[in-house]
Design a protein around this motif. Structure first.
Motif, short mmCIF file in Angstrom:
data_model
loop_
_atom_site.label_atom_id
_atom_site.label_comp_id
_atom_site.label_asym_id
_atom_site.label_seq_id
_atom_site.Cartn_x
_atom_site.Cartn_y
_atom_site.Cartn_z
N ARG A 488 -47.76 23.52 -43.25
CA ARG A 488 -46.75 23.29 -42.16
C ARG A 488 -47.23 22.02 -41.28
O ARG A 488 -46.38 21.31 -40.72
N SER A 489 -48.41 22.05 -41.16
CA SER A 489 -48.90 20.86 -40.14
C SER A 489 -48.82 19.59 -40.91
O SER A 489 -48.58 18.45 -40.29
N LYS A 490 -48.94 19.42 -42.03
CA LYS A 490 -48.60 18.09 -42.88
C LYS A 490 -47.13 17.87 -42.48
O LYS A 490 -46.83 16.64 -42.66
N ARG A 491 -46.41 18.69 -42.81
CA ARG A 491 -44.96 18.31 -42.46
C ARG A 491 -44.44 17.94 -41.20
O ARG A 491 -43.55 17.28 -41.00
N LEU A 492 -45.21 18.31 -40.20
CA LEU A 492 -44.96 17.82 -38.84
C LEU A 492 -45.33 16.45 -38.54
O LEU A 492 -45.99 15.84 -39.02
N LYS A 493 -44.45 15.90 -37.94
CA LYS A 493 -44.63 14.44 -37.33
C LYS A 493 -44.89 14.32 -35.87
O LYS A 493 -44.30 14.43 -35.03
N LEU A 504 -45.55 17.28 -32.89
CA LEU A 504 -46.75 18.28 -32.68
C LEU A 504 -46.83 18.01 -30.98
O LEU A 504 -46.46 17.09 -30.40
N ARG A 505 -47.52 19.17 -30.67
CA ARG A 505 -47.94 18.93 -29.32
C ARG A 505 -48.92 17.90 -29.11
O ARG A 505 -49.78 17.41 -29.94
N PRO A 506 -49.24 17.32 -27.91
CA PRO A 506 -50.00 16.16 -27.51
C PRO A 506 -51.56 16.51 -28.14
O PRO A 506 -52.05 15.66 -28.91
N GLU A 507 -52.13 17.74 -27.81
CA GLU A 507 -53.52 17.97 -28.38
C GLU A 507 -53.60 18.20 -29.67
O GLU A 507 -54.46 17.70 -30.42
N ASP A 508 -52.32 18.77 -30.40
CA ASP A 508 -52.46 18.69 -31.93
C ASP A 508 -52.47 17.61 -32.57
O ASP A 508 -52.80 17.28 -33.50
N ALA A 509 -51.56 16.54 -32.03
CA ALA A 509 -51.33 15.36 -32.38
C ALA A 509 -52.69 14.56 -32.36
O ALA A 509 -53.10 13.61 -33.32
N ARG A 513 -54.67 13.00 -35.51
CA ARG A 513 -54.71 11.64 -35.79
C ARG A 513 -56.47 11.39 -36.21
O ARG A 513 -56.96 10.50 -36.99
N LEU A 514 -57.32 12.24 -35.24
CA LEU A 514 -58.71 12.27 -35.59
C LEU A 514 -58.96 12.41 -37.08
O LEU A 514 -59.89 11.87 -37.77
N GLN A 515 -58.42 13.66 -37.43
CA GLN A 515 -58.59 14.03 -38.84
C GLN A 515 -58.20 13.22 -40.03
O GLN A 515 -58.90 12.82 -40.93
N THR A 517 -58.32 9.91 -39.40
CA THR A 517 -59.08 8.84 -39.50
C THR A 517 -60.59 9.02 -40.14
O THR A 517 -60.86 8.32 -40.91
N LEU A 518 -60.91 10.13 -39.80
CA LEU A 518 -61.91 10.81 -40.76
C LEU A 518 -61.80 10.88 -42.41
O LEU A 518 -62.57 10.50 -43.16
N ASP A 519 -60.57 11.22 -42.69
CA ASP A 519 -60.47 11.45 -43.90
C ASP A 519 -60.53 9.78 -44.48
O ASP A 519 -60.89 9.53 -45.65
N ARG A 520 -59.53 8.98 -43.85
CA ARG A 520 -59.72 7.41 -44.35
C ARG A 520 -61.12 7.02 -44.28
O ARG A 520 -61.30 6.25 -45.20
N ASN A 521 -61.82 7.21 -43.63
CA ASN A 521 -63.12 6.54 -43.40
C ASN A 521 -64.19 7.30 -44.56
O ASN A 521 -64.94 6.57 -45.15
N ALA A 522 -63.96 8.51 -44.89
CA ALA A 522 -64.61 9.21 -45.89
C ALA A 522 -64.18 8.44 -47.12
O ALA A 522 -64.93 8.21 -48.21
#
Length: 545
Positions: A488-493, A504-509, A513-515, A517-522
């Motif tokens: 469900r979280s992947k489908r949310l924009k 998503l809510r601001p804190e979830d957004a 974004r942080l997750q 970025t971490l995946d892209r760096n990995a």
């Protein structure tokens, strides 16, 4: 020719010499350049890197140009555009030597040597143009300089200054950047000068062909006197009497705590311009049902009445307000009625999803007029066909699961008459105690089930068949097994602001974004390691051979 013309002249052929193959590039600098000012001239052209890019043999068309900034470092200065043209000139090295003859006279000897061929030349054929220097102490000028320096602190501290409306100031005061001699020449006899904060554009056009602007004042503007509320001074303003004043329903955000209790003052002042009978009928529908989408409300009237309601721009603002986001977005809501506080309002929630195969194409005005005025349309249609067409139009906002009235899905839950969906909508076991901005009064799981069935049934009708209840139940069982909260979280924009549409809510957004970025760096780190180890293994293999 006569023999008396004089002695015959003898001609000798010039010796042939090979031209050196060394290529050169030249710049026709429109100014005086001394040997010690060459770095300054190169800096005004953009630096050595800019010259190298412009003269590069493979330079694209948008790169083969130069700009001469006579006021380097000033982003508001108008540069002189230059073009790179191809030439076949020869660069000569001329040396002059002085010596004296026995009589004491100074004799100069000149020698010329070809150094190479000038293949490209930068020419500046445009004039310097008029320059406009704004006040560099202005906050906007300081912001522009901070952006050039990439000064993050200065950019974050910028705030829009309060408008003082000092558009005309005494001519005795002039900007510090302006030469006082020029300021004295430009002083106006009236003793005042313009103080408009007109800043040059961020980019200047390279088209130096003058155009006939033909500026004319707006004939509908009149000069009026306005009294300042703070100082009590009288000021002159230009008011456009012919300006169209549009009216729309009051729109609030889902986060606003209170709802409007009545229309705005501007709408109330124009109340005498509307059809009172139509307004009363709209209010009657609003009393029967407090929330309407426009399509459902328009279907309660005839085409002529719908056209009048749409064109009046006053009737709907007099009847209700709207939310800009949330489960009741863009729906007309009765004044003083807050659907966020009434659980019964869940049936008025709006569900919308796009049909990517249906392009949004608005017919032209000519096409609509031809269709509306065609006599054959009315002749070929019988009375029964007209009544059937009108009945289908009035039900275009209703979804019954078996008939398709339009190719876009935007329905209120109360207008869904499909038995399976209606049972799911009226189910009151999985309801929230507090209304949610994304899902309204339904739980996230229950609203997803409703959307899944509605989407399947709707697109099945687009494909030409009616979806069975067994298909929908199998689809729900499959989603219950395969879906998780992560899916469900992947489908949310999280790039959107409207949570009802999947934001998503601001804190979830921020967490998403942080997750990401971490995946892209990995992934980048893994790819670099593979390349490094792969290169080492290939090198080891070569050494072994």
């Amino acid at each position: 020719m006569s023999n008396d013309a004089g002695p015959s002249m003898t001609h000798s052929e010039a010796p042939e010499r090979l031209l050196p193959s060394t290529p050169f590039y030249s710049v026709e600098y429109p100014g005086y350049v001394k040997p010690d000012s060459v770095p300054l001239a190169v800096g005004n052209l953009g630096g050595p890197s800019r010259l190298e890019t412009a003269f590069k043999r493979t330079a694209a068309k948008n790169e083969a140009f130069l700009e001469l900034n006579l006021r380097s470092g000033n982003p508001f200065a108008h540069p002189i555009p230059g073009d790179i043209v191809g030439t076949n000139n020869i660069l000569l090295k001329v040396v002059r030597r002085k010596r004296r003859n026995p009589e004491g006279e100074c004799i100069g000897e000149y020698t010329a040597e070809a150094m190479g061929i000038i293949q490209k030349t930068a020419r500046f054929r445009s004039i310097a143009d008029y320059q406009f220097q704004p006040d560099m102490s202005d906050p906007l000028a300081q912001l522009r300089l901070a952006m050039d320096r990439m000064d993050v602190d200065a950019i974050q501290q910028f705030s829009i200054p309060e408008e003082t409306e000092d558009y005309v100031v005494p001519a005795s005061t002039h900007p510090p950047e302006l030469d006082p001699a020029l300021a004295e020449q430009s002083e106006q006899p009236s003793g005042t000068r313009s103080n408009l904060r007109l800043f040059p554009p961020p980019l200047f056009s390279r088209q130096n062909v003058p155009q006939n602007y033909n500026f004319k004042a707006n004939f509908a503007s009149i000069v009026t006197s306005v009294i300042s509320d703070e100082t009590g001074e009288e000021r002159k303003r230009l008011i456009n009497k012919g300006r169209w004043k549009g009216h729309g329903p009051i729109t609030i955000s889902y986060s606003d705590p209170n709802v409007p209790e009545g229309p705005s003052a501007a709408v109330l002042n124009a109340r005498n311009q509307v059809n009172t009978e139509l307004l009363n009928r709209v209010r009657e529908f609003m009393n029967e049902r407090p929330v309407w989408i426009r399509a459902a409300l328009y279907n309660q009237f005839s085409p002529a009445e719908t056209r009048e309601i749409h064109n009046s721009k006053i009737i709907l603002p007099l009847a209700g307000y709207m939310f800009s986001d949330g489960p009741w977005r863009d729906a007309l809501i009765r004044f003083k009625y807050d659907p966020r506080k009434a659980v019964e309002a869940r049936i008025y929630q709006r569900i919308y999803f796009r049909n990517v195969n249906h392009p949004v194409a608005r017919p032209s005005v000519v096409t609509k007029r031809q269709e509306g005025r065609s006599a054959a349309t009315y002749i070929n249609r019988s009375m029964e066909q007209e009544e059937s067409f009108e009945a289908d139009r009035r039900k275009s906002h209703i979804f019954d699961g078996t008939t398709l009235s339009k190719e876009t899905a935007a329905f209120q839950l109360c207008d869904i008459h499909d038995p399976m969906l209606k049972e799911m909508i009226e189910e009151d076991e999985n309801l929230r105690e507090v209304c949610d901005e994304r899902d309204g009064w339904y739980s996230a799981h229950e609203l997803d089930r409703i959307k899944t069935v509605l989407r399947h049934k709707f697109f099945s009708l687009l494909q030409g068949y009616v979806a069975t209840q067994e298909e929908c139940e199998a689809l729900l069982d499959q989603d219950a097994v395969g879906k998780s909260q992560t899916t469900r979280s992947k489908r949310l924009k999280f790039g959107k602001h409207n949570m009802a549409k999947g934001a998503l809510r601001p804190e979830d957004a921020a967490a998403a974004r942080l997750q990401a970025t971490l995946d892209r760096n990995a992934r980048t780190l893994q790819a670099s390691r593979r390349e490094m180890y792969g290169g080492r293994s290939s090198q080891t293999t070569d050494n072994s051979r």
